[in-house]
Structures are given as structure tokens and as C-alpha cells.
Design an enzyme around this catalytic site. Sequence first.
Site, PDB file in Angstrom:
ATOM      1  N   ASN A 218      29.445 -17.859   7.266  1.00  0.00           N
ATOM      2  CA  ASN A 218      30.349 -18.893   6.769  1.00  0.00           C
ATOM      3  C   ASN A 218      31.414 -18.285   5.870  1.00  0.00           C
ATOM      4  OD1 ASN A 218      29.124 -18.445   4.286  1.00  0.00           O
ATOM      5  ND2 ASN A 218      27.865 -20.282   4.375  1.00  0.00           N
ATOM      6  N   GLN A 263      32.891 -26.010  22.927  1.00  0.00           N
ATOM      7  CA  GLN A 263      33.354 -25.254  21.773  1.00  0.00           C
ATOM      8  C   GLN A 263      33.570 -26.140  20.558  1.00  0.00           C
ATOM      9  OE1 GLN A 263      33.446 -21.784  21.497  1.00  0.00           O
ATOM     10  NE2 GLN A 263      32.189 -22.340  23.259  1.00  0.00           N
ATOM     11  N   HIS A 266      30.676 -26.758  17.934  1.00  0.00           N
ATOM     12  CA  HIS A 266      30.221 -25.721  17.010  1.00  0.00           C
ATOM     13  C   HIS A 266      30.414 -26.127  15.558  1.00  0.00           C
ATOM     14  CE1 HIS A 266      28.928 -22.102  19.118  1.00  0.00           C
ATOM     15  NE2 HIS A 266      29.866 -22.308  20.018  1.00  0.00           N
ATOM     16  N   GLU A 331      39.991 -16.197  20.152  1.00  0.00           N
ATOM     17  CA  GLU A 331      38.672 -15.565  20.285  1.00  0.00           C
ATOM     18  C   GLU A 331      38.242 -15.574  21.756  1.00  0.00           C
ATOM     19  OE1 GLU A 331      34.108 -16.274  18.591  1.00  0.00           O
ATOM     20  OE2 GLU A 331      35.605 -17.876  18.467  1.00  0.00           O
ATOM     21  N   HIS A 332      38.328 -16.725  22.396  1.00  0.00           N
ATOM     22  CA  HIS A 332      37.960 -16.873  23.810  1.00  0.00           C
ATOM     23  C   HIS A 332      39.175 -17.361  24.595  1.00  0.00           C
ATOM     24  CE1 HIS A 332      34.270 -18.196  21.438  1.00  0.00           C
ATOM     25  NE2 HIS A 332      33.907 -17.042  21.956  1.00  0.00           N
ATOM     26  N   ASP A 365      28.216 -16.947  25.580  1.00  0.00           N
ATOM     27  CA  ASP A 365      27.496 -17.116  24.314  1.00  0.00           C
ATOM     28  C   ASP A 365      26.076 -16.566  24.378  1.00  0.00           C
ATOM     29  OD1 ASP A 365      29.528 -18.268  22.886  1.00  0.00           O
ATOM     30  OD2 ASP A 365      28.869 -20.332  23.205  1.00  0.00           O
ATOM     31  N   GLU A 419      57.394  21.250   4.244  1.00  0.00           N
ATOM     32  CA  GLU A 419      56.704  20.316   3.355  1.00  0.00           C
ATOM     33  C   GLU A 419      56.488  20.896   1.954  1.00  0.00           C
ATOM     34  OE1 GLU A 419      53.141  18.963   5.288  1.00  0.00           O
ATOM     35  OE2 GLU A 419      54.242  17.792   6.787  1.00  0.00           O
ATOM     36  N   HIS A 424      49.438  26.550   2.451  1.00  0.00           N
ATOM     37  CA  HIS A 424      49.180  26.196   3.843  1.00  0.00           C
ATOM     38  C   HIS A 424      49.858  27.195   4.772  1.00  0.00           C
ATOM     39  CE1 HIS A 424      47.752  22.396   2.274  1.00  0.00           C
ATOM     40  NE2 HIS A 424      47.483  21.935   3.498  1.00  0.00           N
TER      41      HIS A 424
END
Length: 437
Positions: A218, A263, A266, A331-332, A365, A419, A424
Site C-alpha cells: 500500500n 481490474q 482490485h 501496467e497492463h 495474475d 581531463e 591516470h
Amino acid sequence: MKIIENINESTRLLKRFPTQVEPELPSHVQSRLGSIFGESISATDAVLQIIDAVQANGDAAIRDFTLRIDGIELGDLEVPKEQLASSVNNISADLLNALSIASSRISIFHEACMPNDWFDPETGFGITNKPIERVGLYVPGGTATYPSTVLMAAIPARIAGVKEIVLCTPNPTDVVLAAASKAGVNRVFKIGGAQAIAAMAFGTECIPRVDKICGPGNIFVAIAKRHVFGSVAIDGLYGPTETLIIADDSVDPKVVASDLLAQAEHDDLASPILITLTKDTAEKVNTEIALQVEKLERRAIIANALENQGGIHVVSDISSAIQLANSYAPEHLSLLVREPQIYISSVHNAGGIFVGENSPEVLGDYVIGPSHVMPTGATARFSSNLGIQTYLKQIPIMNLPSSVTKQIADSAVKLAQVEGLSAHAASALMRQKNSKQ
């Protein structure tokens, strides 16, 4: 549901980007927070108090908040291993068979998704894939039970090779424990909410600290995951479920209505959306929704979802429908159209694509195979559903032959010099001069 026939209005309504703005809580939730914390408080402030308390006081804080929030006085936080192992004997044969079929298909899919290590001796580079050592899974519970989410989250972790899988879920039922047992979960803890996320992120006397937390929850769980990120990895931040269906007149309106209703039940905040090509189809689907909803137990929840987040958008062609879907990044995404396969390559933003009438999202699902834990809230623009890749780290391997070292070292010298990193440059130049033949 309301019908929108103006493409500009549809574009405005369906164009969205991810946001982490805290939603306004219902009045009864705000009142409940006030009674728990003794003052008017936001969801974020409540979560931060819980996280701080768990970090400071461990298991005692978990017991305290579980009693205050859920009215449950916890004894042992962990489900005994014997109870976990024997849980499969406590459910019906039919239900155990359903878990077995789902487990088998989920396993087959994720085994096929396992990447291969590789190394190219000529170029001197490659990749090795290593599993995360310990992951924590969160599965909602309490007033509901979600054995399918246990399977969807735990099986890919096991296949990826995760050494220890920890599950937190409040008040686990026999079927949830049976799913955990079949999926290879190592330890189960009877806690939920932000306190479970904090416990897995930082560890307590009883609950081990994990390396990554995965799974839906949640708003309080999502906020907790956001705030512990950095101390621990997370898979994503999940919100209410959402389905966008693209349908033409080749599909029975009863089927479209049924999928939307599935859906909508839900959550009050679920988003059931239809894009279709004619107003006639839109009206037929609306008629079917009105007929079917009267027979459903959760019709009050469905009505709220349809009224507040639902909508039917009428467009001129499939191309426009796909464009709107990509903008919404659902989402779907269900393609209930003639020859749906030809449109798959045009879909760029979706948690999962359900192709044709034989592949309804409801089967996804539970038993199709890919995890139903998918990105919501337009995060499908940049993230994927939970899967093998969630539990693996890619580690590059660099093992150059001397010929390649000599060939590329001068380029490294020049880049380091521009640089301003002279050490280096010196290190690269030394390799160029001293590389073995």
C-alpha cells in the site's frame, strides 16, 4: 464509464509521467493516523517515525506498531520452519494442484530468461551474472491473501540463484505459507507495513538485513521503500493497478467489459481504461458493464474505480490508440483487435502486453508465467516487471591481451591528459610501454 470522443482531450487525459507526490489520504485514514500517532500527521511523517523507531528499537518497535496499527499482539515474529514445511498438507488437493501448475509455468518462463555469461578473448571483455545474496520480499496480507504474489516474487529469485529469500507478510494463511514453501522461501516473518520494510532494510534482533527489497504494497509500504532506498536496493514503487484495453469491433463487448471489471475490483483507485474505434462499441461495452457489475460482490469498489479513474476513449484508428497507450504507459496493455500480433512492435511503454482474447490479464495474475508484479504509475516508461533481472547483478570482466593493451592505451593517455588527470595518463602510458608480448 464516461466516453471521450475528442482526440485532444484523450491525449490530455492519458499523457502522464511518473510522480512521487503523496496522494491525499481518505478522511478515515487520516483520522486513524491521528489516533495511532496522537496528532494529525501525513503518511510520510508516519512512515518516517516507524522507520526511526525500528532502527532504534528493533523487534520491540515492530511489536509496538503492529499492536497500535493492527490491534495484533505478536509473539514470535518468525513462522517456525516446521510450520512452513508442513503447510502444503493443510490446503486442499485442488488448491495445491493450482499452486503447482502456476509454479511450473512461472519457473519455465524465468528459466528461459536466465542470461548467459560471456567473454570475448579477442577484445578482452565480457560479463558475468551474479545473484544478489539475500533478498526480502514483501507480500500484502491481513484482510486479504495473495499466494500468487508469493510465487511471482520468490520463484524468479530462486531461479536466479539468490542464497536466502526472506518473506514478510502480515498474518500469513496456510495457502500463503504453502506458496512460500513451494517457491523456496527460506524464512517467513509475520509482519507487514512500513515496519516490515524498515526491518528488512536495517535488520533487527530477529529479522536479517537484506540487500534488496521487492514486492508490492500500500501507500505506506511504497513510501517506506522510497525512504530506505540507498541503504538497500528496491525493485520499484508500485501503486494501484491499471489496465488499458485497445479493442475494435471484432471483440465481444461482454469480454471487454468483463476484463475491465476484473481490474476495477482490485481497488477504489484502480484504473480501467478502454480505447476503441467507434462510439457504438463504446456504448455496447458500457451497457455490458452496467449489466455485469450488478452480479459482482465488490460492486461498490468497482463503481468508484470506474467513476474516478475509468474512461472510454474513441479514436479513429489503431495507430492513434497505440500512441495514446504509449503515452499512458500502463501496467497492463491488452490488444483485443484483429491480428493483434502485428502491433506488438509498436508498443514501447507497458508493464506487460496481453495479446488477443486467449490471453486475458486475469490469467497473467495467476498462471501465464511472467510475474504479475509490474510497473505502475507510468514507470513502465523506464522499468520492467519483476523477473530474473531483478535479482541479478551484471559484473563486467576485463582481461585484455597485450596486443589490445598496446592498441588502446594511447587513447586512454590522451583522454586522461585532456581531463587533467596526469596520474591516470602515466599509468596508461606505463602499460603501453610494459605490456607483455
